[in-house]
Design an enzyme around this catalytic site. Structure first.
Site, PDB file in Angstrom:
ATOM      1  N   GLY A  76      63.676 -18.134 -52.887  1.00  0.00           N
ATOM      2  CA  GLY A  76      63.089 -18.568 -54.154  1.00  0.00           C
ATOM      3  C   GLY A  76      62.715 -17.373 -55.021  1.00  0.00           C
ATOM      4  O   GLY A  76      62.015 -16.475 -54.573  1.00  0.00           O
ATOM      5  N   LEU A  93      59.502 -18.747 -68.751  1.00  0.00           N
ATOM      6  CA  LEU A  93      59.119 -17.419 -69.221  1.00  0.00           C
ATOM      7  C   LEU A  93      57.613 -17.203 -69.303  1.00  0.00           C
ATOM      8  O   LEU A  93      57.151 -16.078 -69.354  1.00  0.00           O
ATOM      9  CB  LEU A  93      59.769 -17.127 -70.586  1.00  0.00           C
ATOM     10  CG  LEU A  93      61.302 -17.230 -70.625  1.00  0.00           C
ATOM     11  CD1 LEU A  93      61.806 -16.988 -72.031  1.00  0.00           C
ATOM     12  CD2 LEU A  93      61.944 -16.239 -69.671  1.00  0.00           C
ATOM     13  N   ASN A  94      56.833 -18.274 -69.299  1.00  0.00           N
ATOM     14  CA  ASN A  94      55.384 -18.091 -69.402  1.00  0.00           C
ATOM     15  C   ASN A  94      54.776 -17.567 -68.105  1.00  0.00           C
ATOM     16  O   ASN A  94      53.610 -17.239 -68.061  1.00  0.00           O
ATOM     17  CB  ASN A  94      54.691 -19.398 -69.798  1.00  0.00           C
ATOM     18  CG  ASN A  94      54.537 -20.337 -68.612  1.00  0.00           C
ATOM     19  OD1 ASN A  94      55.446 -20.476 -67.803  1.00  0.00           O
ATOM     20  ND2 ASN A  94      53.397 -20.967 -68.487  1.00  0.00           N
ATOM     21  N   LYS A 109      68.531 -16.242 -61.448  1.00  0.00           N
ATOM     22  CA  LYS A 109      67.174 -15.734 -61.232  1.00  0.00           C
ATOM     23  C   LYS A 109      67.162 -14.593 -60.227  1.00  0.00           C
ATOM     24  O   LYS A 109      66.497 -13.578 -60.437  1.00  0.00           O
ATOM     25  CB  LYS A 109      66.261 -16.855 -60.734  1.00  0.00           C
ATOM     26  CG  LYS A 109      65.877 -17.841 -61.807  1.00  0.00           C
ATOM     27  CD  LYS A 109      64.818 -18.821 -61.307  1.00  0.00           C
ATOM     28  CE  LYS A 109      64.409 -19.740 -62.455  1.00  0.00           C
ATOM     29  NZ  LYS A 109      63.388 -20.709 -62.045  1.00  0.00           N
ATOM     30  N   ASP A 147      60.546 -24.764 -54.161  1.00  0.00           N
ATOM     31  CA  ASP A 147      60.012 -25.815 -55.013  1.00  0.00           C
ATOM     32  C   ASP A 147      60.306 -27.207 -54.470  1.00  0.00           C
ATOM     33  O   ASP A 147      60.090 -28.182 -55.154  1.00  0.00           O
ATOM     34  CB  ASP A 147      60.582 -25.686 -56.425  1.00  0.00           C
ATOM     35  CG  ASP A 147      62.084 -25.882 -56.449  1.00  0.00           C
ATOM     36  OD1 ASP A 147      62.689 -25.980 -55.355  1.00  0.00           O
ATOM     37  OD2 ASP A 147      62.653 -25.936 -57.540  1.00  0.00           O
ATOM     38  N   LEU A 179      60.606 -29.940 -50.867  1.00  0.00           N
ATOM     39  CA  LEU A 179      60.363 -30.230 -49.470  1.00  0.00           C
ATOM     40  C   LEU A 179      61.610 -30.037 -48.607  1.00  0.00           C
ATOM     41  O   LEU A 179      61.561 -29.493 -47.508  1.00  0.00           O
ATOM     42  CB  LEU A 179      59.905 -31.692 -49.392  1.00  0.00           C
ATOM     43  CG  LEU A 179      59.369 -32.222 -48.091  1.00  0.00           C
ATOM     44  CD1 LEU A 179      57.998 -31.637 -47.858  1.00  0.00           C
ATOM     45  CD2 LEU A 179      59.285 -33.740 -48.141  1.00  0.00           C
ATOM     46  N   CYS A 187      54.558 -25.510 -36.799  1.00  0.00           N
ATOM     47  CA  CYS A 187      55.695 -25.262 -37.686  1.00  0.00           C
ATOM     48  C   CYS A 187      55.465 -26.044 -38.971  1.00  0.00           C
ATOM     49  O   CYS A 187      54.530 -26.833 -39.074  1.00  0.00           O
ATOM     50  CB  CYS A 187      57.021 -25.633 -37.024  1.00  0.00           C
ATOM     51  SG  CYS A 187      57.484 -27.376 -37.108  1.00  0.00           S
ATOM     52  N   CYS A 197      60.856 -54.960 -58.250  1.00  0.00           N
ATOM     53  CA  CYS A 197      60.336 -56.025 -59.113  1.00  0.00           C
ATOM     54  C   CYS A 197      59.164 -55.546 -59.969  1.00  0.00           C
ATOM     55  O   CYS A 197      58.948 -56.054 -61.060  1.00  0.00           O
ATOM     56  CB  CYS A 197      59.983 -57.266 -58.307  1.00  0.00           C
ATOM     57  SG  CYS A 197      58.869 -56.912 -56.975  1.00  0.00           S
ATOM     58  N   CYS A 247      55.575 -32.816 -32.182  1.00  0.00           N
ATOM     59  CA  CYS A 247      56.425 -32.550 -33.339  1.00  0.00           C
ATOM     60  C   CYS A 247      57.888 -32.616 -32.894  1.00  0.00           C
ATOM     61  O   CYS A 247      58.286 -31.903 -31.970  1.00  0.00           O
ATOM     62  CB  CYS A 247      56.115 -31.175 -33.906  1.00  0.00           C
ATOM     63  SG  CYS A 247      57.237 -30.675 -35.210  1.00  0.00           S
TER      64      CYS A 247
END
Lengths: 366, 653
Positions: free
Chosen positions: B19, B52-53, B67, B112, B114, B153, B168, B432
């Site tokens: 990322g 850009l901010n 990027k 960004d 999951l 993890c 519905c 897990c």
């Protein structure tokens, strides 16, 4: 995959309603270089709408703090003196956030050392030869956001007369002497409009922020009712004069250690940060003296911590990012009137990983 | 300043960053300043204006570029001597396999979504490389360290899944603005501009009630030579007028609800709608179809304004006309995109007209875009702080100092005087299915569910596998991959359409299936239990996976929707408001549930413990679902997700 949060009302929605505003600071752009910039600024001061360009650029953060806060930011002017890695991080953050202007003061010439922890200075000597730290950083910061006016002011801020300060909403002071901090803070306090004062220092893997917002009020909407908060701050001089004995037993050890080092540097006539392990014996003597004077146990200031602070006079970049981030956030909070500001010290130490707020105020301010 | 020894371990390390967005830019900068010399960075995204901010390594002139590559170049300007290897690619690409991961000393996530996080988690487990995971949203953030065998993890705790709404609620009984947005985006927009062959519930109900000849045809089909304005008004009258009338005729639905108001274009424009007098043609000066805007042609400027019903109606018709006139080539293939101005305008207007009909407050384009695009709230400061914390944890990991690793929360409001709150990492969850070998169990009707359902709903959606292989004993039932021969592909495709019990190697109650992902090098076993009946509304998948708890959906507004008599068959389906990928993370720690859903258990205690009066803001951010264990000297705060197994979680050491 990430819907849950954003499907809710935006975090800022209805949280804060009013804010006792800082009466509009006049623009510091008296010598503004281009006409175009002046015009844009005036438009923004009068009109209450953000331009399309601003809306597009600031989209994500407007969703955090709202249009009104963005507008206040664009009208604010920040003065910064004593440029370090932490200060550069801070400047980057507020330039990105879209403040009106940032004025940089630091006449020191760029050296190899000023590059450490500073991503605005390139190793190419041709880029900075004969330039001051402020000048080189100014060039870099401008690129981050063309809508923010970044400029350099020469001289020593603590000798400037009060009127110079009136242009600014906040003054941020990087590592400097005890006397300088007191003096600049005092000048800020004497001006007719509130000028927020912040000081920041990072040594080894520790950082300290001090905040003086004088009288600060803001309201927050809690459930149905709006609650008004009034905060009364102490000046730096008042705060450091608070007897140690009266502070909570578990107050941050970093607070005491920083005061000790600060006093040591003043007594010895050192430039702040010019310390080494050779100073330890004298610092320990001073510690004994101070602890007796203040009637606190010497264990409040661990020797190992003092050692770290004496040796670590070069900043630790991750700590710069963290402290510069927190400080940026504080200034944004103050300008936008959103969120609880720190009162009045903040400490971070990599060793325990806590970022902790301490209130060290005179009784009438607490 | 780092010690000599510390500096040495930093210099000799090789790190992978996944990322290069909000956190990534800050992270790459801080890594370079801290002395890291061999950094690899993967990001599939290109730069956009709204980045850009905060993604301060990028400039306006970089918009559209990779990027990862631009970030590398920007950092090399101040640290030219270090090695940064950029990959403009998806981390899920097969090139990034276990061997690729094995070359790194630590992996740092600034992701960004999951899905990619789960994927990286599995590869780190398989390659036995420590992972530092992070996320921010607004002023809130979190950094966690995952070390195989030592700490939990990434998947030891169930993560929240996207909110879905029963069809519905969306098609018949919206009660919130978000329902109108989903309708406008997933149904109306998709029907008019998306793939014509897709199933779509927009039309169905109106025809159920009255299959008059007039409405038996596909009303959404533009008739031969039909003028765009005419077509627009016909669509308008059908979806906002006729469909509502039909729904109203079902009295049962409205017993306990406010009746919606049908809206016809003639009511909104009593004097007839005057199209924008060729204004639309003016925009043709600009060649770029992405700059076409209905707001511009109607001279509406401020995206923060809430438009009236009439303005929304004009925008809708104008946007439709612009799509037909300027972007006709895209029609049939369009998918809603939050950065597509015209699409956002269309969806905002349609959602507002529907909201108006149902008595739901209208919203501005800015707000509607946020909801429809599921936009992350993001600021530079939080990302900078989180990146700093990632580097601090990474250095601990590199120095084999993992006992001192901490999970750190960045808070908006101080809790116990802290804005940065360290917590000792949790030990691995023994049940897990990802990092332990605990089998899962699946209840399913083996006589009616097909292998395809199992693959889509369980293997891909729930287990997050990319290249699955399914085995029953030694018999291969299904496999994905480039190197399969034709006969196998045919065989597997045939299997997909068979019900489980009729597969060549029948899957019935008691069967144990082994599901494997070759890329993730991740295997798990699933015990199959046959069950005849499933509740359409509560168990819409028609199968229940357990042994691993899915995080509860946070919004509890769905049950109301059951009663619409007309919607028996489709009530079981649900429409997912899919998240658009953005550059920042928005996974909020499950442990820190920021939005109050349940009891604010510990809030009062937290408030009282705050010494500064102003800091005890009672909006429940930190208070909820937090269990605190306070030692005298060292304050340790345990955060839990409120599951029943809370007490089983132990702190390390």
């Amino acid at each position: 995959m990430q819907t849950l949060l954003t499907l809710r009302a935006s975090p800022t929605e209805g949280e804060f309603v009013t804010f006792e505003s800082n009466p509009g600071n006049p623009s510091p752009l008296r010598n503004s270089s281009t006409k175009k910039k002046k015009k844009r600024l005036r438009l923004k001061m009068d009109g209450e709408e953000l331009t399309e360009q601003e809306t597009a650029l600031y989209d994500r953060q407007i969703r955090v703090w709202g249009v009104d806060a963005q507008r206040r930011l664009s009208k604010s002017h920040i003065l910064v003196t004593g440029i370090s890695g932490t200060i550069v991080e801070f400047c980057k953050n507020i330039v990105l956030a879209g403040v009106g202007s940032v004025t940089l003061m630091d006449d020191r010439m760029v050296t190899e050392e000023s590059m450490w922890a500073n991503f605005l200075i390139t190793p190419d000597e041709n880029m900075w030869d004969g330039k001051s730290v402020a000048e080189v950083c100014c060039d870099g910061l401008r690129e981050f956001n063309p809508m923010v006016h970044v400029s350099v002011e020469k001289g020593n801020l603590s000798t400037f007369d009060g009127e110079f300060y009136d242009k600014f909403s906040a003054v941020v002071v990087g590592r400097c002497s005890l006397a300088t901090k007191k003096r600049i803070n005092e000048i800020c306090r004497k001006r007719p409009n509130r000028i927020a004062f912040y000081s920041v220092d990072c040594r080894d893997s520790c950082g300290e922020i001090f905040v003086d917002l004088q009288n600060y009020s803001y309201s927050q909407k809690k459930l149905e009712e709006t609650v008004e908060f009034r905060l009364q701050y102490s000046s730096f001089e008042e705060a450091v004069a608070v007897p140690w004995k009266s502070l909570p037993r578990r107050a941050s050890k970093l607070y005491f250690a920083m005061r000790l080092i600060e006093k040591f540097e003043q007594d010895e006539g050192r430039t702040p940060g010019e310390t080494s392990i050779a100073d330890l014996p004298n610092v320990l003597k001073l510690k004994k003296l101070l602890c007796e004077e203040q009637s606190v146990n010497e264990s409040q200031i661990p020797d190992s911590l003092l050692e770290r602070l004496l040796v670590g006079n070069i900043e630790h970049p991750p700590v710069c990012a963290i402290i510069g981030g927190i400080l940026g956030q504080e200034v944004i909070k103050m300008i936008s009137g959103k969120g609880d500001p720190i009162k009045n010290f903040f400490f971070y130490d990599v060793m325990d990983g806590k970022g902790i707020i301490e209130d060290v105020s005179t009784p009438e301010s607490s | 300043m780092a010690s000599e020894q510390q500096l040495q371990s930093i210099k000799s390390s090789k790190v992978l960053m996944v990322g290069a967005g909000g956190i990534g830019c800050e992270l790459l900068k801080t890594l370079a300043l801290s002395g890291f010399q061999d950094i690899h960075i993967i990001d599939m995204d290109t730069i956009e204006v709204s980045n850009l901010n905060r993604q301060f390594l990028f400039r306006k002139s970089h918009v559209g570029q990779s990027k990862a590559k631009v970030a590398r170049d920007a950092v090399l300007r101040f640290r030219p001597q270090i090695n940064i290897t950029p990959y403009h690619a998806n981390v899920k690409d097969p090139d990034f396999n276990v061997d690729f991961f094995k070359q790194f000393n630590v992996v740092l996530n600034g992701l960004d979504n999951l899905d990619a996080r789960r994927h990286v988690n599995r590869l780190c487990l398989a390659a036995d490389v420590p992972l530092v995971e992070s996320g921010t949203t607004g002023f809130l953030g979190q950094v966690t360290v995952h070390i195989k065998g030592k700490t939990e993890c990434y998947e030891c705790q169930p993560k929240p899944t996207p909110k879905s709404y029963p069809v519905c609620t969306i098609t018949s009984t919206p009660s919130k603005f978000v329902h109108c947005i989903v309708w406008a985006k997933e149904l109306l927009f998709a029907k008019l501009f998306g793939d014509k062959n897709q199933d779509n519930d927009l039309n169905v109900r109106s025809n159920d009630a009255a299959s008059s000849s007039e409405h038996a045809e596909d009303v959404f089909e533009r008739r031969e030579g039909e003028d765009p304005g005419q077509y627009g008004r016909r669509i308008y009258d059908h979806v906002f007028g006729y469909n509502i009338e039909v729904a109203l005729s079902n009295e049962e639905t409205w017993k306990n609800r406010n009746r919606p108001r049908p809206i016809y274009s003639k009511d909104v424009f009593p004097n007839g709608f005057i199209q924008s007098n060729g204004n639309a043609d003016k925009v043709s000066v600009t060649e770029d179809p992405s700059s076409v805007s209905a707001m511009a042609s109607l001279s509406l400027k401020n995206p923060q304004d809430i438009w009236s019903l009439s303005e929304n109606s004009k925008i809708l018709l104008e946007a439709l006309k612009l799509f037909l006139g300027k972007r006709d080539k895209e029609i049939g293939n369009l998918i809603f995109d939050k950065d597509d101005q015209l699409a956002v305008e269309f969806v905002t207007a349609a959602a507002n007209i529907r909201a108006s009909s149902f008595g739901i407050p209208l919203h501005s384009l800015f707000e509607a875009k946020g909801i429809a695009g599921n936009i992350v709230h993001a600021v530079a400061t939080t990302n900078a702080i989180i990146a700093g914390l990632i580097v601090i944890e990474a250095i601990k990991v590199l120095q084999s100092n993992s006992n001192n690793c901490r999970m750190t929360y960045c808070l908006e409001h101080p809790s116990r005087k802290m804005l940065l709150m360290p917590v000792e990492p949790f030990e691995p969850n023994k049940s897990c299915y990802v990092c332990s070998e605990t089998p899962l169990s699946l209840e399913v009707n083996t006589n009616s569910s097909k292998l395809r359902d199992f693959v889509e709903k369980i293997v891909k959606n729930k287990l997050g596998m990319c290249l699955p292989l399914i085995m029953h004993g030694s018999a291969l039932l299904y496999e994905v991959g480039d190197d399969l021969d034709q006969a196998m592909v045919v065989n597997y495709t045939a299997n997909l359409d068979k019900v489980l019990a009729e597969l060549p190697s029948p899957v019935t109650s008691g069967t144990v299936l082994t599901v494997e992902d070759l890329q993730q090098e991740f295997t798990c076993n699933i015990n199959i239990k046959h069950r005849d009946e499933f509740d359409d509304e509560k168990e819409p998948d028609g199968m229940i996976l357990s042994g691993w708890t899915q995080a509860p959906s946070k919004e509890k507004d769905d049950n109301v929707a059951v009663s619409n008599g007309a919607s028996t068959s489709s009530a079981s389906q649900s429409t997912v408001l899919e998240a658009e990928d953005d550059d920042d993370i928005e996974i909020v720690p499950t442990e820190l549930a920021f939005v109050s859903a349940g009891a604010k258990r510990k809030l009062s205690e937290i408030s009282n413990s705050n010494s500064s009066a102003h800091s005890s803001v009672g909006d429940g951010y930190c208070g909820e679902k937090k269990e605190e264990v306070v030692d005298e000297e060292d304050v340790v705060v345990m955060l839990t997700d409120g599951n029943s197994d809370v007490s089983k979680k132990k702190r390390l050491q």
